[in-house]
Enzyme design. Structure first.
Site, PDB file in Angstrom:
ATOM      1  N   ASP A 262      15.298  12.395  78.273  1.00 52.76           N
ATOM      2  CA  ASP A 262      14.799  11.888  77.002  1.00 52.76           C
ATOM      3  C   ASP A 262      13.949  10.641  77.239  1.00 52.76           C
ATOM      4  OD1 ASP A 262      14.630  12.081  74.184  1.00 52.76           O
ATOM      5  OD2 ASP A 262      16.162  10.529  73.935  1.00 52.76           O
ATOM      6  N   GLU A 263      13.011  10.387  76.336  1.00 50.12           N
ATOM      7  CA  GLU A 263      12.132   9.218  76.409  1.00 50.12           C
ATOM      8  C   GLU A 263      11.468   9.112  77.776  1.00 50.12           C
ATOM      9  OE1 GLU A 263      11.410   7.887  73.715  1.00 50.12           O
ATOM     10  OE2 GLU A 263      13.158   7.957  72.386  1.00 50.12           O
TER      11      GLU A 263
ATOM     12  N   PRO B 115       5.015  12.373  67.841  1.00 55.63           N
ATOM     13  CA  PRO B 115       5.199  10.970  67.466  1.00 55.63           C
ATOM     14  C   PRO B 115       6.659  10.649  67.159  1.00 55.63           C
ATOM     15  CG  PRO B 115       4.500  12.191  65.560  1.00 55.63           C
ATOM     16  CD  PRO B 115       4.511  13.172  66.710  1.00 55.63           C
TER      17      PRO B 115
ATOM     18  N   GLY C 156      11.434  14.682  65.579  1.00 52.14           N
ATOM     19  CA  GLY C 156      12.574  15.518  65.943  1.00 52.14           C
ATOM     20  C   GLY C 156      12.615  15.913  67.405  1.00 52.14           C
TER      21      GLY C 156
END
Length: 193
Positions: free
Chosen positions: A91-92, A14, A18
Protein backbone atom coordinates in the site's frame (compact mmCIF):
# COMPACT_ATOMS: atom_id res chain seq x y z
CA UNK A 1 12.83 -18.20 -14.85
CA UNK A 2 9.44 -16.56 -15.20
CA UNK A 3 6.69 -18.50 -13.49
CA UNK A 4 3.34 -18.52 -15.29
CA UNK A 5 1.51 -17.50 -12.10
CA UNK A 6 3.39 -14.24 -11.58
CA UNK A 7 1.67 -10.94 -12.23
CA UNK A 8 2.20 -7.29 -11.35
CA UNK A 9 -1.04 -5.42 -10.79
CA UNK A 10 -1.19 -1.70 -9.95
CA UNK A 11 -4.17 0.06 -8.37
CA UNK A 12 -3.96 3.82 -8.77
CA UNK A 13 -5.94 7.04 -8.65
CA UNK A 14 -6.36 10.11 -6.43
CA UNK A 15 -7.09 10.34 -2.72
CA UNK A 16 -10.50 8.92 -1.72
CA UNK A 17 -10.89 6.77 -4.84
CA UNK A 18 -10.95 3.49 -2.89
CA UNK A 19 -7.45 2.24 -3.76
CA UNK A 20 -6.71 0.77 -0.35
CA UNK A 21 -10.19 -0.79 -0.11
CA UNK A 22 -9.62 -2.43 -3.49
CA UNK A 23 -6.19 -3.67 -2.40
CA UNK A 24 -7.59 -5.18 0.82
CA UNK A 25 -10.48 -6.76 -1.10
CA UNK A 26 -8.05 -8.45 -3.50
CA UNK A 27 -5.79 -9.62 -0.66
CA UNK A 28 -8.77 -11.03 1.28
CA UNK A 29 -10.02 -12.84 -1.83
CA UNK A 30 -6.64 -14.54 -2.25
CA UNK A 31 -6.49 -15.46 1.46
CA UNK A 32 -9.98 -16.97 1.14
CA UNK A 33 -8.65 -19.03 -1.78
CA UNK A 34 -6.06 -20.42 0.68
CA UNK A 35 -3.15 -18.50 -0.85
CA UNK A 36 -0.39 -17.37 1.49
CA UNK A 37 -0.63 -13.56 1.51
CA UNK A 38 1.43 -10.69 2.88
CA UNK A 39 0.52 -7.02 2.95
CA UNK A 40 3.12 -4.27 3.43
CA UNK A 41 2.76 -0.62 4.35
CA UNK A 42 5.23 2.26 4.70
CA UNK A 43 6.14 3.22 8.26
CA UNK A 44 5.34 6.89 7.57
CA UNK A 45 1.64 6.03 7.13
CA UNK A 46 0.34 5.77 10.69
CA UNK A 47 -2.93 7.64 10.12
CA UNK A 48 -5.32 4.99 11.42
CA UNK A 49 -3.11 2.16 12.70
CA UNK A 50 0.55 1.30 13.05
CA UNK A 51 0.13 -2.45 12.35
CA UNK A 52 -2.65 -2.49 9.76
CA UNK A 53 -3.39 -1.10 6.34
CA UNK A 54 -6.59 0.87 6.89
CA UNK A 55 -8.79 2.42 4.21
CA UNK A 56 -10.60 5.72 4.77
CA UNK A 57 -13.86 3.75 5.01
CA UNK A 58 -12.50 1.68 7.93
CA UNK A 59 -11.68 -1.55 6.06
CA UNK A 60 -8.45 -2.96 7.54
CA UNK A 61 -5.95 -5.78 7.18
CA UNK A 62 -2.86 -6.75 9.20
CA UNK A 63 0.38 -5.63 7.57
CA UNK A 64 4.14 -5.72 7.81
CA UNK A 65 5.39 -2.18 8.43
CA UNK A 66 8.62 -1.25 6.64
CA UNK A 67 10.65 1.95 6.30
CA UNK A 68 10.40 3.99 3.11
CA UNK A 69 14.04 3.44 2.21
CA UNK A 70 16.13 1.03 0.16
CA UNK A 71 16.54 -0.98 3.37
CA UNK A 72 12.74 -1.17 3.66
CA UNK A 73 12.49 -2.45 0.09
CA UNK A 74 15.15 -5.07 0.85
CA UNK A 75 13.17 -6.04 3.95
CA UNK A 76 10.08 -6.64 1.80
CA UNK A 77 12.06 -8.94 -0.51
CA UNK A 78 13.62 -10.76 2.46
CA UNK A 79 10.28 -11.29 4.25
CA UNK A 80 8.63 -12.52 1.04
CA UNK A 81 11.42 -15.03 0.37
CA UNK A 82 11.40 -16.24 3.97
CA UNK A 83 7.60 -16.49 4.14
CA UNK A 84 7.19 -18.04 0.68
CA UNK A 85 4.13 -15.94 -0.02
CA UNK A 86 1.93 -16.52 -3.07
CA UNK A 87 0.46 -13.01 -3.02
CA UNK A 88 2.11 -9.76 -1.94
CA UNK A 89 0.38 -6.40 -1.55
CA UNK A 90 2.05 -3.02 -1.02
CA UNK A 91 0.00 0.00 0.00
CA UNK A 92 1.05 3.62 -0.59
CA UNK A 93 3.79 2.40 -2.92
CA UNK A 94 4.50 5.96 -4.13
CA UNK A 95 6.33 6.63 -0.82
CA UNK A 96 9.01 4.01 -1.51
CA UNK A 97 12.28 4.69 -3.39
CA UNK A 98 12.83 3.69 -7.03
CA UNK A 99 14.28 0.34 -5.95
CA UNK A 100 10.72 -0.86 -5.19
CA UNK A 101 9.98 -1.06 -8.93
CA UNK A 102 12.69 -3.63 -9.65
CA UNK A 103 11.89 -5.56 -6.47
CA UNK A 104 8.17 -5.88 -7.23
CA UNK A 105 8.89 -6.73 -10.86
CA UNK A 106 11.34 -9.45 -9.74
CA UNK A 107 8.76 -10.87 -7.32
CA UNK A 108 6.22 -11.09 -10.15
CA UNK A 109 8.85 -12.72 -12.38
CA UNK A 110 9.40 -15.33 -9.67
CA UNK A 111 5.73 -16.38 -9.80
CA UNK A 112 4.19 -14.17 -7.13
CA UNK A 113 0.95 -12.24 -7.62
CA UNK A 114 2.00 -8.69 -6.69
CA UNK A 115 -0.54 -5.93 -6.06
CA UNK A 116 0.78 -2.38 -5.58
CA UNK A 117 -1.53 0.46 -4.63
CA UNK A 118 -0.67 4.15 -4.71
CA UNK A 119 -1.44 7.68 -5.77
CA UNK A 120 -1.09 8.48 -9.44
CA UNK A 121 -0.24 12.16 -8.95
CA UNK A 122 1.06 14.37 -6.16
CA UNK A 123 -0.91 17.43 -4.99
CA UNK A 124 0.55 19.50 -7.88
CA UNK A 125 -0.82 16.93 -10.38
CA UNK A 126 2.72 15.73 -11.15
CA UNK A 127 3.26 11.96 -11.47
CA UNK A 128 5.07 10.18 -8.67
CA UNK A 129 8.21 8.72 -10.35
CA UNK A 130 7.73 5.28 -8.74
CA UNK A 131 4.14 5.08 -9.97
CA UNK A 132 5.10 6.14 -13.47
CA UNK A 133 7.61 3.27 -13.62
CA UNK A 134 5.27 0.70 -12.06
CA UNK A 135 2.41 1.59 -14.39
CA UNK A 136 4.43 0.91 -17.52
CA UNK A 137 5.61 -2.44 -16.16
CA UNK A 138 2.24 -3.62 -14.82
CA UNK A 139 0.41 -6.57 -16.31
CA UNK A 140 -2.85 -5.02 -15.17
CA UNK A 141 -3.73 -1.46 -14.12
CA UNK A 142 -6.84 -0.61 -12.12
CA UNK A 143 -7.44 3.13 -12.43
CA UNK A 144 -9.97 4.42 -9.91
CA UNK A 145 -11.53 7.86 -9.72
CA UNK A 146 -13.08 9.67 -6.77
CA UNK A 147 -15.86 12.26 -6.72
CA UNK A 148 -14.96 15.93 -7.00
CA UNK A 149 -15.90 17.68 -3.76
CA UNK A 150 -16.73 20.86 -5.71
CA UNK A 151 -18.92 19.64 -8.60
CA UNK A 152 -19.50 15.91 -8.14
CA UNK A 153 -17.83 14.90 -11.42
CA UNK A 154 -15.17 12.17 -11.57
CA UNK A 155 -12.07 13.33 -9.70
CA UNK A 156 -8.58 12.36 -10.86
CA UNK A 157 -6.55 14.70 -8.66
CA UNK A 158 -5.76 15.13 -4.96
CA UNK A 159 -6.23 18.70 -3.73
CA UNK A 160 -4.04 19.50 -0.73
CA UNK A 161 -5.52 22.06 1.63
CA UNK A 162 -3.95 24.32 4.24
CA UNK A 163 -6.51 26.01 6.48
CA UNK A 164 -9.18 25.12 3.92
CA UNK A 165 -7.35 26.74 0.98
CA UNK A 166 -5.31 25.09 -1.81
CA UNK A 167 -1.70 24.48 -0.78
CA UNK A 168 0.90 26.56 -2.64
CA UNK A 169 3.14 24.91 -5.23
CA UNK A 170 6.23 25.18 -2.99
CA UNK A 171 4.68 23.01 -0.23
CA UNK A 172 6.45 19.72 0.54
CA UNK A 173 5.44 16.92 -1.84
CA UNK A 174 4.97 14.33 0.91
CA UNK A 175 2.34 15.00 3.56
CA UNK A 176 0.53 11.97 4.92
CA UNK A 177 -3.02 12.93 5.76
CA UNK A 178 -6.72 12.37 5.30
CA UNK A 179 -9.80 14.54 4.94
CA UNK A 180 -8.24 17.24 7.13
CA UNK A 181 -5.55 17.84 4.47
CA UNK A 182 -6.94 16.62 1.15
CA UNK A 183 -9.98 16.62 -1.12
CA UNK A 184 -10.63 14.81 -4.38
CA UNK A 185 -10.98 17.22 -7.29
CA UNK A 186 -11.65 17.06 -11.02
CA UNK A 187 -9.28 18.68 -13.53
CA UNK A 188 -11.37 21.88 -13.61
CA UNK A 189 -11.47 22.43 -9.84
CA UNK A 190 -7.94 21.34 -8.95
CA UNK A 191 -5.85 24.38 -7.95
CA UNK A 192 -2.14 24.85 -7.30
CA UNK A 193 -1.45 28.53 -6.57
Amino acid sequence: MIHPGGILEVITGPMFAGKTSELIKRIERQAYAKKKVALFKPSIDDRYSREEVVAHNGLRYRAYVVPTSNEGVEEIARLVRRGRFDVVGVDEVQFFPAKIVKTLNNLADSGIYVIASGLNLDFKAEPFPVMRELLVRADNVVYLTAVCTVCGRPATRSQRLIDGKPAPRDSPVILVGGRESYEARCRLHHEVP
